[in-house]
Design a protein around this motif. Structure first.
Motif, PDB file in Angstrom:
ATOM      1  N   HIS A  43       0.861  -1.180   0.000  1.00  0.00           N
ATOM      2  CA  HIS A  43       0.000   0.000   0.000  1.00  0.00           C
ATOM      3  C   HIS A  43       0.900   1.233   0.000  1.00  0.00           C
ATOM      4  N   THR A  44       0.509   2.240  -0.783  1.00  0.00           N
ATOM      5  CA  THR A  44       1.245   3.498  -0.816  1.00  0.00           C
ATOM      6  C   THR A  44       0.260   4.651  -0.644  1.00  0.00           C
ATOM      7  N   VAL A  45       0.787   5.837  -0.389  1.00  0.00           N
ATOM      8  CA  VAL A  45      -0.019   7.056  -0.330  1.00  0.00           C
ATOM      9  C   VAL A  45       0.449   7.963  -1.462  1.00  0.00           C
ATOM     10  N   ALA A  46      -0.481   8.309  -2.353  1.00  0.00           N
ATOM     11  CA  ALA A  46      -0.136   9.090  -3.540  1.00  0.00           C
ATOM     12  C   ALA A  46      -0.705  10.493  -3.433  1.00  0.00           C
ATOM     13  N   GLU A  95     -16.735   6.072  -7.318  1.00  0.00           N
ATOM     14  CA  GLU A  95     -16.228   5.171  -8.366  1.00  0.00           C
ATOM     15  C   GLU A  95     -15.570   3.937  -7.770  1.00  0.00           C
ATOM     16  N   GLU A  96     -14.856   4.110  -6.652  1.00  0.00           N
ATOM     17  CA  GLU A  96     -14.168   2.985  -6.012  1.00  0.00           C
ATOM     18  C   GLU A  96     -15.059   2.271  -4.994  1.00  0.00           C
ATOM     19  N   GLY A  97     -16.121   2.937  -4.545  1.00  0.00           N
ATOM     20  CA  GLY A  97     -17.015   2.332  -3.556  1.00  0.00           C
ATOM     21  C   GLY A  97     -16.567   2.502  -2.125  1.00  0.00           C
ATOM     22  N   SER A  98     -15.459   3.220  -1.906  1.00  0.00           N
ATOM     23  CA  SER A  98     -14.978   3.430  -0.536  1.00  0.00           C
ATOM     24  C   SER A  98     -13.983   4.579  -0.505  1.00  0.00           C
ATOM     25  N   ALA A  99     -13.748   5.091   0.680  1.00  0.00           N
ATOM     26  CA  ALA A  99     -12.766   6.152   0.898  1.00  0.00           C
ATOM     27  C   ALA A  99     -12.506   6.252   2.384  1.00  0.00           C
ATOM     28  N   VAL A 100     -11.493   7.030   2.729  1.00  0.00           N
ATOM     29  CA  VAL A 100     -11.184   7.336   4.128  1.00  0.00           C
ATOM     30  C   VAL A 100     -11.087   8.848   4.268  1.00  0.00           C
ATOM     31  N   VAL A 101     -11.764   9.385   5.273  1.00  0.00           N
ATOM     32  CA  VAL A 101     -11.714  10.818   5.550  1.00  0.00           C
ATOM     33  C   VAL A 101     -10.785  11.049   6.734  1.00  0.00           C
ATOM     34  N   VAL A 110      -8.594   7.923  -1.281  1.00  0.00           N
ATOM     35  CA  VAL A 110      -9.401   6.999  -2.077  1.00  0.00           C
ATOM     36  C   VAL A 110      -8.496   5.853  -2.542  1.00  0.00           C
ATOM     37  N   PRO A 111      -8.861   4.602  -2.229  1.00  0.00           N
ATOM     38  CA  PRO A 111      -8.000   3.470  -2.604  1.00  0.00           C
ATOM     39  C   PRO A 111      -8.157   3.093  -4.073  1.00  0.00           C
ATOM     40  N   TRP A 120      -3.350   4.830  -2.065  1.00  0.00           N
ATOM     41  CA  TRP A 120      -4.314   5.719  -1.417  1.00  0.00           C
ATOM     42  C   TRP A 120      -4.083   7.126  -1.953  1.00  0.00           C
ATOM     43  N   VAL A 121      -5.001   7.588  -2.814  1.00  0.00           N
ATOM     44  CA  VAL A 121      -4.818   8.873  -3.489  1.00  0.00           C
ATOM     45  C   VAL A 121      -5.428   9.987  -2.638  1.00  0.00           C
ATOM     46  N   LEU A 122      -4.621  11.014  -2.365  1.00  0.00           N
ATOM     47  CA  LEU A 122      -5.054  12.131  -1.522  1.00  0.00           C
ATOM     48  C   LEU A 122      -5.946  13.106  -2.291  1.00  0.00           C
ATOM     49  N   HIS A 123      -6.991  13.574  -1.613  1.00  0.00           N
ATOM     50  CA  HIS A 123      -7.900  14.586  -2.148  1.00  0.00           C
ATOM     51  C   HIS A 123      -8.246  15.560  -1.027  1.00  0.00           C
ATOM     52  N   PRO A 124      -8.555  16.811  -1.343  1.00  0.00           N
ATOM     53  CA  PRO A 124      -9.182  17.668  -0.330  1.00  0.00           C
ATOM     54  C   PRO A 124     -10.531  17.062   0.057  1.00  0.00           C
TER      55      PRO A 124
END
Length: 246
Positions: A43-46, A95-101, A110-111, A120-124
């Motif tokens: 797993h990575t954080v992008a 689109e992915e069906g899941s996320a982490v806030v 968003v995975p 895990w792609v970072l978003h505001p």
């Protein structure tokens, strides 16, 4: 740590439970990594602006930016439960069906899965409104009873014996192991939510047993409330913002 956790809990739920425990000093880094990655390869954080980091490196950066907890979201079309915006984050999560806030940092993850790797792609991300644990628990219990009754009326045992067996064995739930800090009530709620979602998934897999279009529509309508209640219960169980006091 019990293997059932990584096999049964979605990645967003694992990151919510174990990532929060790590932020609060309740688990060491090695346990965090093992639990979140589970059976995956990596797993990575992008970060679109700063590039890709390791899971630990990315989470450490979020901690430095004020992260206080990680909470899961499991949205579906027409039911963005666990999300608070903005639209770009909601769309990616849907689109992915899941996320982490990430509470305290105004960010979301968003995975995106590629084979056995998850980025895990970072978003505001904005603050969100969440279902209450007790409310989600009651709604799930009610939806299970109502869906089971409707499916029995549709002769579920004839078109899908596996669904009938699962409905008859609701007491046999997945055994989940959680880190310190997750309330026992939330562990139990997550297990029952996963059970409900599994029933929905299996019941919708096979349409061949339905004789008429009416029966197919009736079956789907019987399962939509259960799917919604299951996702909302899983969000509540995996959102530290609404956990009951220890």
């Amino acid at each position: 740590m019990h293997d059932d956790t990584s096999e049964t809990l979605p990645a967003a739920a694992r990151l919510a439970w174990w990532g929060t425990a790590w932020l609060r000093g309740q688990v060491v880094t090695d346990l965090l990594v093992d639990a979140v990655i589970g059976a995956d390869a990596t797993h990575t954080v992008a970060d679109p602006f700063q590039g890709t980091d390791t899971l630990v490196g990315g989470l450490a950066r979020l901690r430095a930016e004020g992260a206080t907890s990680f909470g899961a979201a499991f949205p579906a079309e027409g039911d963005p439960v666990g999300l608070g915006g903005p639209a770009t984050f909601n769309a990616a999560a849907l689109e992915e069906g899941s996320a982490v806030v990430v509470a305290g940092a105004d960010l979301g993850l968003v995975p995106q899965r590629t084979g056995a790797a998850v980025a895990w792609v970072l978003h505001p991300a904005a603050r969100r409104q969440l279902p209450d644990v007790g409310e989600a628990d009651r709604a799930l219990r009610s939806a299970l009873v109502e869906s089971a009754t409707l499916l029995a009326d549709l002769d579920v045992a004839r078109w899908n014996p596996e669904v009938a067996d699962r409905l008859m064995n609701l007491r046999h739930r997945p055994a989940l192991t959680a880190p310190d800090g997750v309330p026992p009530r939330c562990i139990d709620l997550a297990a029952r939510a996963l059970q409900a979602l599994a029933i929905t998934e299996v019941a919708l897999e096979v349409d061949g047993g339905a004789v008429t279009a009416y029966e197919m529509t009736a079956r789907r309508e019987a399962l939509v409330p259960l799917d919604r209640a299951g996702r909302r219960a899983l969000v509540a169980a995996c959102s530290p913002e609404v956990w009951p006091p220890a």
